[in-house]
Scaffold this motif. Structure first.
Motif: not given
Ligand SMILES: C[S@@+](CC[C@H](N)C(=O)[O-])C[C@H]1O[C@@H](n2cnc3c(N)ncnc32)[C@H](O)[C@@H]1O
Length: 232
Positions: A104-113
């Protein structure tokens, strides 16, 4: 979030997104770092104490997870594993691997800022070869977000480019300690920030530094800082 102007400039993910579409590019970044595995085991012990953010394993964020070598390791070792990146190709690969391996991995597109998580969500944040992509301003913005989403007593494990790195000073200094190499064939066409010891102390002033050492990645002058910090 924009890539330039007042908000800083952090477009290196464009290079990595291309790399994560190639089998050879993925293979080069598939083996977890031994020191990351050690810290994950430490986190599993700490996460069972008072003030933890989550269940017995702990909740972990792999910031700029790439193709997920550490996100998958976190899940395999029993942490609730979250991964963020701006590369859709990287995230797609991690998702497919998680499904293939039954992890199980929870992923999302996001900028580290600008992270889409509430305050104190994580027991442990890993920023391996991630947070120096951009200007010092971008790096500082990323670290403010890491501090916000990590619980007090939680850990940040990070690498930073050292000023002893063979690439320090090459190209154009577009911002203090930030260089771009317009002729490069790798991600150095995008801004990278380099730090010495006072620079690390300044950028990480809101963390309690537990360990800081310089390491040569690959043994050919690719010097990086290896940092382990606690959120006060
Ligand atoms: C050198 S790779 C490291 C990947 C992974 N941390 C690892 O060690 O395998 C850097 C990663 O940071 C991501 N990245 C760069 N700038 C980013 C940003 N502003 N926000 C989110 N991810 C970013 C890239 O897309 C890339 O996947």
């Amino acid at each position: 979030m924009g890539q330039g102007g007042e908000a800083g400039w952090s477009g290196a993910y464009l290079h990595w997104d291309s790399q994560w579409r190639e089998r050879a590019g993925i293979l080069a970044w598939s083996d977890p770092e031994p020191w990351v595995a050690e810290v994950i085991d430490m986190v599993r012990g700490r996460a069972s104490g008072p003030g933890r953010a989550s269940g017995p394993g702990g909740r972990a964020l792999d910031l700029g997870c790439g193709v997920g070598r550490h996100t998958l390791l976190m899940a395999r070792r029993g942490l609730q594993a979250h991964g963020t990146d701006r590369s859709e190709a990287g995230l797609r690969h991690v998702r497919e691997q998680g499904e293939r391996l039954g992890l199980a991995v929870h992923l999302c597109a996001a900028d580290f800022r600008q992270l889409p998580f509430g305050p104190g969500t994580f027991d442990y944040v890993l920023a391996w070869n991630t947070i120096y992509h951009g200007t010092e301003q971008d790096c500082a913005a990323g670290l403010r977000e890491v501090r916000r989403v990590t619980r007090p007593g939680g850990l940040l494990q990070a690498t930073m480019l050292s000023k002893r790195n063979r690439e320090y000073g090459l190209g154009i200094e577009i911002h203090s300690n930030t260089f771009v190499q317009p002729q490069a064939t790798d991600d150095k066409v995008h801004p990278h920030t380099y730090s010495d010891e006072p620079g690390i102390a300044r950028l990480y002033q809101d963390f309690r530094m537990l360990a800081a050492a310089e390491r040569d990645h690959g043994g050919s002058g690719s010097h990086h800082w290896h940092l382990l910090c606690e959120v006060p």
